[in-house]
Design an enzyme around this catalytic site. Sequence first.
Site, PDB file in Angstrom:
ATOM      1  N   HIS A 125       0.842  -1.207   0.000  1.00 45.17           N
ATOM      2  CA  HIS A 125       0.000   0.000   0.000  1.00 45.17           C
ATOM      3  C   HIS A 125       0.879   1.261   0.000  1.00 45.17           C
ATOM      4  CE1 HIS A 125       0.750  -1.049   4.184  1.00 45.17           C
ATOM      5  NE2 HIS A 125       0.627   0.240   4.475  1.00 45.17           N
ATOM      6  N   THR A 157       2.148   4.383  -4.408  1.00 43.59           N
ATOM      7  CA  THR A 157       3.173   4.426  -5.462  1.00 43.59           C
ATOM      8  C   THR A 157       4.399   3.572  -5.129  1.00 43.59           C
ATOM      9  OG1 THR A 157       3.929   6.453  -4.376  1.00 43.59           O
ATOM     10  CG2 THR A 157       2.647   6.716  -6.398  1.00 43.59           C
ATOM     11  N   ARG A 158       5.027   3.054  -6.179  1.00 40.87           N
ATOM     12  CA  ARG A 158       6.320   2.376  -6.068  1.00 40.87           C
ATOM     13  C   ARG A 158       7.200   2.857  -7.219  1.00 40.87           C
ATOM     14  NH1 ARG A 158       4.474   1.402  -1.806  1.00 40.87           N
ATOM     15  NH2 ARG A 158       4.257  -0.596  -0.742  1.00 40.87           N
ATOM     16  N   LYS A 194       5.894  12.600  -1.471  1.00 40.81           N
ATOM     17  CA  LYS A 194       6.004  11.429  -0.579  1.00 40.81           C
ATOM     18  C   LYS A 194       7.479  11.107  -0.351  1.00 40.81           C
ATOM     19  CE  LYS A 194       5.163   6.497  -0.924  1.00 40.81           C
ATOM     20  NZ  LYS A 194       4.511   5.452  -1.699  1.00 40.81           N
ATOM     21  N   HIS A 239      14.906   4.041   2.975  1.00 37.07           N
ATOM     22  CA  HIS A 239      15.026   2.637   2.584  1.00 37.07           C
ATOM     23  C   HIS A 239      15.760   1.802   3.639  1.00 37.07           C
ATOM     24  CE1 HIS A 239      15.208  -0.833   0.030  1.00 37.07           C
ATOM     25  NE2 HIS A 239      16.528  -0.839   0.081  1.00 37.07           N
ATOM     26  N   CYS A 292       4.366   0.401   6.816  1.00 33.06           N
ATOM     27  CA  CYS A 292       4.262  -0.710   5.862  1.00 33.06           C
ATOM     28  C   CYS A 292       5.354  -1.711   6.244  1.00 33.06           C
ATOM     29  CB  CYS A 292       4.497  -0.124   4.468  1.00 33.06           C
ATOM     30  SG  CYS A 292       4.140  -1.204   3.084  1.00 33.06           S
ATOM     31  N   LYS A 333       8.485  -3.370  -8.266  1.00 34.17           N
ATOM     32  CA  LYS A 333       8.701  -3.060  -9.693  1.00 34.17           C
ATOM     33  C   LYS A 333       8.833  -4.319 -10.540  1.00 34.17           C
ATOM     34  CE  LYS A 333      12.596  -0.924  -8.448  1.00 34.17           C
ATOM     35  NZ  LYS A 333      12.681  -1.440  -7.051  1.00 34.17           N
TER      36      LYS A 333
HETATM   37  C1  LIG Z   1       7.087   1.655   2.350  1.00 35.52           C
HETATM   38  C2  LIG Z   1       7.480   0.744   1.207  1.00 35.52           C
HETATM   39  C3  LIG Z   1       8.038   1.294   0.064  1.00 35.52           C
HETATM   40  C4  LIG Z   1       8.437   0.480  -0.989  1.00 35.52           C
HETATM   41  N1  LIG Z   1       8.930   1.057  -2.132  1.00 35.52           N
HETATM   42  C5  LIG Z   1       9.224   0.273  -3.195  1.00 35.52           C
HETATM   43  C6  LIG Z   1       9.591   0.872  -4.427  1.00 35.52           C
HETATM   44  O1  LIG Z   1       9.641   2.104  -4.565  1.00 35.52           O
HETATM   45  N2  LIG Z   1       9.856   0.047  -5.478  1.00 35.52           N
HETATM   46  C7  LIG Z   1       9.782  -1.313  -5.375  1.00 35.52           C
HETATM   47  O2  LIG Z   1      10.057  -1.994  -6.354  1.00 35.52           O
HETATM   48  N3  LIG Z   1       9.415  -1.903  -4.217  1.00 35.52           N
HETATM   49  C8  LIG Z   1       9.133  -1.158  -3.136  1.00 35.52           C
HETATM   50  N4  LIG Z   1       8.714  -1.724  -1.966  1.00 35.52           N
HETATM   51  C9  LIG Z   1       8.712  -3.188  -1.830  1.00 35.52           C
HETATM   52  C10 LIG Z   1       7.498  -3.875  -2.419  1.00 35.52           C
HETATM   53  O3  LIG Z   1       6.324  -3.141  -2.175  1.00 35.52           O
HETATM   54  C11 LIG Z   1       7.418  -5.287  -1.818  1.00 35.52           C
HETATM   55  O4  LIG Z   1       8.656  -5.938  -2.092  1.00 35.52           O
HETATM   56  C12 LIG Z   1       6.283  -6.092  -2.420  1.00 35.52           C
HETATM   57  O5  LIG Z   1       5.064  -5.411  -2.286  1.00 35.52           O
HETATM   58  C13 LIG Z   1       6.220  -7.452  -1.730  1.00 35.52           C
HETATM   59  O6  LIG Z   1       5.193  -8.198  -2.345  1.00 35.52           O
HETATM   60  P1  LIG Z   1       4.638  -9.546  -1.723  1.00 35.52           P
HETATM   61  O7  LIG Z   1       3.730 -10.147  -2.722  1.00 35.52           O
HETATM   62  O8  LIG Z   1       5.794 -10.355  -1.215  1.00 35.52           O
HETATM   63  O9  LIG Z   1       3.820  -9.089  -0.411  1.00 35.52           O
HETATM   64  P2  LIG Z   1       2.350  -8.477  -0.320  1.00 35.52           P
HETATM   65  O10 LIG Z   1       2.068  -7.589  -1.455  1.00 35.52           O
HETATM   66  O11 LIG Z   1       2.205  -7.933   1.059  1.00 35.52           O
HETATM   67  O12 LIG Z   1       1.401  -9.754  -0.480  1.00 35.52           O
HETATM   68  C14 LIG Z   1       1.356 -10.787   0.470  1.00 35.52           C
HETATM   69  C15 LIG Z   1      -0.094 -11.213   0.588  1.00 35.52           C
HETATM   70  O13 LIG Z   1      -0.170 -12.428   1.316  1.00 35.52           O
HETATM   71  C16 LIG Z   1      -1.344 -12.396   2.117  1.00 35.52           C
HETATM   72  N5  LIG Z   1      -1.174 -13.383   3.201  1.00 35.52           N
HETATM   73  C17 LIG Z   1      -0.261 -13.354   4.183  1.00 35.52           C
HETATM   74  N6  LIG Z   1      -0.398 -14.445   4.986  1.00 35.52           N
HETATM   75  C18 LIG Z   1      -1.416 -15.178   4.491  1.00 35.52           C
HETATM   76  C19 LIG Z   1      -2.018 -16.408   4.873  1.00 35.52           C
HETATM   77  N7  LIG Z   1      -1.609 -17.098   5.933  1.00 35.52           N
HETATM   78  N8  LIG Z   1      -3.049 -16.856   4.124  1.00 35.52           N
HETATM   79  C20 LIG Z   1      -3.502 -16.167   3.037  1.00 35.52           C
HETATM   80  N9  LIG Z   1      -2.952 -14.982   2.627  1.00 35.52           N
HETATM   81  C21 LIG Z   1      -1.921 -14.506   3.336  1.00 35.52           C
HETATM   82  C22 LIG Z   1      -1.412 -10.960   2.591  1.00 35.52           C
HETATM   83  O14 LIG Z   1      -2.712 -10.606   3.011  1.00 35.52           O
HETATM   84  C23 LIG Z   1      -0.948 -10.201   1.351  1.00 35.52           C
HETATM   85  O15 LIG Z   1      -2.053  -9.789   0.553  1.00 35.52           O
HETATM   86  C24 LIG Z   1       8.294  -0.931  -0.881  1.00 35.52           C
HETATM   87  C25 LIG Z   1       7.731  -1.490   0.270  1.00 35.52           C
HETATM   88  C26 LIG Z   1       7.308  -0.664   1.303  1.00 35.52           C
HETATM   89  C27 LIG Z   1       6.697  -1.282   2.527  1.00 35.52           C
END
Ligand SMILES: Cc1cc2nc3c(=O)[nH]c(=O)nc-3n(C[C@H](O)[C@H](O)[C@H](O)COP(=O)(O)OP(=O)(O)OC[C@H]3O[C@@H](n4cnc5c(N)ncnc54)[C@H](O)[C@@H]3O)c2cc1C
Length: 377
Positions: A44, A47-48, A262, A266, A311, A344
């Site tokens: 959330h 933006t990324r 924003k 990091h 986050c 990304k």
């Molecule tokens: C503040 C912030 C800034 C960032 N800036 C950048 C950026 O500029 N550029 C960039 O490339 N990346 C950036 N990132 C990193 C990027 O957002 C994350 O690496 C990416 O979103 C991770 O994706 P994910 O699918 O692993 O996790 P998520 O998107 O969190 O998805 C995991 C999902 O699993 C679900 N889940 C968890 N446990 C269970 C369970 N037991 N059963 C069922 N569902 C479950 C959750 O509800 C969630 O929906 C940033 C991150 C943050 C926090």
Amino acid sequence: MHNDVIIIGAGSMGMAAGYFLAKSGKRTLLLDAENPPHQRGSHHGETRMIRHAYAEGEQYVPFVRRAQSLWYELERESGKEIFLKTGVLSVGKETGSFIQETMKSAEHYELPLQMLNPRDLHNRFPGIYVPNESIGCFESESGVLKCEDSITAYKALAEHYGATLLTGCKVNGITLNDQEAQVHTVDETYTAHSVILSAGAWSGSLLDRIGLKLPLTPLRKTFAWFHADERIYGNDTFPAFAYETPNGLYYGFPSIEGAGLKVGRHDGGIPIHPDEQMAPFGTFAEDEADLRTFVHRHILNVGNLAYGKTCMYTMTPDDRFIIDRHPHYKNLYVAAGFSGHGFKFSSAVGQALSQLVCSGETEIDISAFSLNRFERE
Ligand SMILES: Cc1cc2nc3c(=O)[nH]c(=O)nc-3n(C[C@H](O)[C@H](O)[C@H](O)COP(=O)(O)OP(=O)(O)OC[C@H]3O[C@@H](n4cnc5c(N)ncnc54)[C@H](O)[C@@H]3O)c2cc1C
């Protein structure tokens, strides 16, 4: 009903994988504890950033190029705006590793990268202050992804191609053999041939339960929007930026639709358990003070804090991702540990996972993200 594949966690990586798998004709079930996009994971904050000249290592460049072309494809197929070509400015000491690695990636892959000295920078982007010993590298083809909108777009398309998404559906266990996987929630057991585990900050605890201990550390991270002069900081004129200072690596986004500038940091962050209620932004004095100090020193003409959020990052020891097949269960794929820079790539991660499930291999080079590197450490 038996599925070809179950995806545990339909966030950034899982939802993209669900789209590619459903489009390939696989009977796909996505399970998520929440209703993505949502505010409890890592995706959330609207933006990324997407950079192509990659300071974290040139091995990421082909991967991010693939991801960029898939973002354009998502825009075409969904009819939604996902990517804003604001350009990305990387700032730091010319001799520092962040700038050196950015330049190396650009040189190796012949990416357009404009070098700007502090005077050029001031003329071009009067809203950012750069001291004499630093320089800027500007990438005009990079920019900003609307992260929540992209998950919404992949969700709509995955469902359009026949995927089923169950929300509010928390997985608490997996039972596997080579032919079949059973995925358990409190009320139900779902079966499939293959499973993708993409549960973000919760991946470690789920894998732990089937005997795979991974060095994953969820961190509490903060970021905030500051009131800003739209003529200087609007996304038509101001780029996204990454700024290496002696105190840490900060990043920022132009004001989009009047939201304000924003800013986040990091490096750093507080280790947490993802089931803990996360302390909201402002709980600790440093939440605002740290960002405000950066803004005060390096960003000109920015006003008061509008609001902040928290986050989660999920760190690996080397900040590299994990995208691999489980070492013992051939029908379980893991996508985790995206270490605060994974969004990304999520379009390309989704495609790689889909190819792995469909054929056991992927044309995308994911060798840097293997699980066995932790055995060697
Ligand atoms: C503040 C912030 C800034 C960032 N800036 C950048 C950026 O500029 N550029 C960039 O490339 N990346 C950036 N990132 C990193 C990027 O957002 C994350 O690496 C990416 O979103 C991770 O994706 P994910 O699918 O692993 O996790 P998520 O998107 O969190 O998805 C995991 C999902 O699993 C679900 N889940 C968890 N446990 C269970 C369970 N037991 N059963 C069922 N569902 C479950 C959750 O509800 C969630 O929906 C940033 C991150 C943050 C926090």
